[in-house]
Design a protein around this motif. Structure first.
Motif, short mmCIF file in Angstrom:
data_model
loop_
_atom_site.label_atom_id
_atom_site.label_comp_id
_atom_site.label_asym_id
_atom_site.label_seq_id
_atom_site.Cartn_x
_atom_site.Cartn_y
_atom_site.Cartn_z
N HIS A 102 0.91 -1.02 -0.01
CA HIS A 102 0.10 0.25 0.23
C HIS A 102 0.53 1.26 0.02
CE1 HIS A 102 0.52 -0.56 4.11
NE2 HIS A 102 0.05 0.18 4.63
N MET B 232 0.31 4.79 1.72
CA MET B 232 0.09 5.61 2.94
C MET B 232 -0.03 7.25 3.02
SD MET B 232 -0.12 7.68 6.20
CE MET B 232 1.11 7.05 7.92
N ARG C 23 -1.64 10.83 4.72
CA ARG C 23 -2.35 11.54 6.29
C ARG C 23 -3.48 12.40 5.04
NH1 ARG C 23 2.78 11.07 7.98
NH2 ARG C 23 3.22 9.65 9.31
N TYR D 102 -5.81 7.54 16.23
CA TYR D 102 -5.74 7.42 14.48
C TYR D 102 -6.83 6.85 13.95
CZ TYR D 102 -2.19 3.38 14.25
OH TYR D 102 -1.88 2.43 14.01
N LEU E 242 -7.55 4.11 10.52
CA LEU E 242 -7.78 3.66 8.74
C LEU E 242 -8.02 3.86 8.29
CD1 LEU E 242 -4.50 1.70 10.11
CD2 LEU E 242 -4.01 4.31 9.07
N PHE F 272 -8.53 1.56 4.50
CA PHE F 272 -8.34 0.91 3.06
C PHE F 272 -8.86 1.17 1.64
CE2 PHE F 272 -4.38 -0.45 4.72
CZ PHE F 272 -3.97 -0.48 6.37
N GLU G 299 -3.57 3.41 1.91
CA GLU G 299 -3.92 3.26 3.00
C GLU G 299 -4.47 4.66 3.35
OE1 GLU G 299 -1.17 2.56 6.16
OE2 GLU G 299 -2.07 2.53 7.09
N THR H 38 -4.80 8.10 6.40
CA THR H 38 -4.88 7.48 7.84
C THR H 38 -5.42 9.01 8.26
OG1 THR H 38 -2.72 6.42 8.04
CG2 THR H 38 -2.61 8.68 10.13
N ASN I 102 -5.94 11.59 11.42
CA ASN I 102 -5.00 11.67 13.05
C ASN I 102 -5.97 12.90 13.72
OD1 ASN I 102 -2.43 10.43 13.51
ND2 ASN I 102 -1.66 11.92 11.44
C1 LIG Z 1 -1.74 -1.17 9.28
C2 LIG Z 1 -0.38 -0.80 8.53
O1 LIG Z 1 -0.26 -0.75 7.53
C3 LIG Z 1 -0.36 1.43 9.39
O2 LIG Z 1 0.85 1.56 8.53
S1 LIG Z 1 -0.10 1.17 11.06
C4 LIG Z 1 1.02 1.57 11.44
C5 LIG Z 1 1.03 3.28 12.00
N1 LIG Z 1 0.44 4.48 12.23
C6 LIG Z 1 0.04 5.14 12.42
O3 LIG Z 1 0.37 5.28 14.05
C7 LIG Z 1 -0.97 6.10 12.13
C8 LIG Z 1 -1.11 7.41 12.46
C9 LIG Z 1 0.97 8.11 12.62
N2 LIG Z 1 0.39 9.28 13.56
C10 LIG Z 1 0.81 8.73 11.59
O4 LIG Z 1 0.49 9.64 11.44
O5 LIG Z 1 1.09 8.27 11.19
C11 LIG Z 1 2.54 3.55 12.87
O6 LIG Z 1 2.83 4.17 12.25
N3 LIG Z 1 2.95 2.66 14.05
C12 LIG Z 1 4.20 3.31 13.92
C13 LIG Z 1 5.02 1.96 15.24
O7 LIG Z 1 5.98 2.32 15.30
O8 LIG Z 1 3.74 1.27 14.95
#
Ligand SMILES: C[C@@H](O)C(=O)SC[C@H](NC(=O)CC[C@H](N)C(=O)O)C(=O)NCC(=O)O
Ligand code: NI
Length: 140
Positions: free
Chosen positions: A5, A7, A9, A39, A41, A43, A56, A58, A60
């Motif tokens: 994917h 992503m 925001r 946050y 999501l 898809f 994806e 996102t 926030n």
């Molecule tokens: C489902 C998978 O494809 C993801 O990308 S979720 C990963 C996760 N995303 C977020 O936290 C989104 C919110 C964040 N504030 C942003 O704007 O990127 C992520 O990046 N987690 C980080 C980790 O270390 O787990």
């Protein structure tokens, strides 16, 4: 390995879901909410992993806009007819930022839309049959 994917925001998840479904004909594949980390999501795509790469989105909590910066380029969607796709996008409320026409220096017909956050989406006409994006395109 395989591409899963891209992503982006976004400042309003439903607004973006409406754009990618109503204007670009994608399916909403799944959504999730992560209240702990504030946050959500969504898809979307024209099919599911692994056969299709997905988009994806996102959201926030409370963040309504982002600095687009100068690094982001576009995501690309293949279409049968770029002009018709632009007309349909306009009718569905999408913004066409570059009308359908041959790519500069090539023959493939492209167009650009802007999504609700300003992310550019390139429409490429029949990429499978195109004679090439540039006159001297070489297959790696
Ligand atoms: C489902 C998978 O494809 C993801 O990308 S979720 C990963 C996760 N995303 C977020 O936290 C989104 C919110 C964040 N504030 C942003 O704007 O990127 C992520 O990046 N987690 C980080 C980790 O270390 O787990
Ligand atoms: Ni991800």
């Amino acid at each position: 390995m395989r591409l899963l994917h891209t992503m982006l925001r976004v400042g309003n998840l439903q607004r973006s879901i409406d754009f990618y479904t109503n204007v670009l004909g994608m399916q909403l594949l799944r959504t999730s909410d992560n209240p702990e980390y504030k946050y959500k999501l969504a898809f979307l795509g024209y099919g599911r992993n692994p056969e299709h790469a997905e988009l994806e989105l996102t959201y926030n909590y409370g963040v309504e806009s982002y600095e687009m910066g100068t690094a982001y380029g576009h995501i690309a969607v293949g279409v049968d007819d770029a002009k018709k796709a632009c007309d349909a996008a306009r009718t569905a409320g999408g913004a066409v930022t570059r009308e359908a026409g041959p790519v500069k220096g090539g023959s493939t017909v492209i167009a650009f839309l802007a999504d609700p956050d300003g992310y550019k989406v390139e429409l490429i006409e029949r990429p499978e049959q195109s004679s090439g994006l540039h006159k001297k395109e070489e297959t790696a």
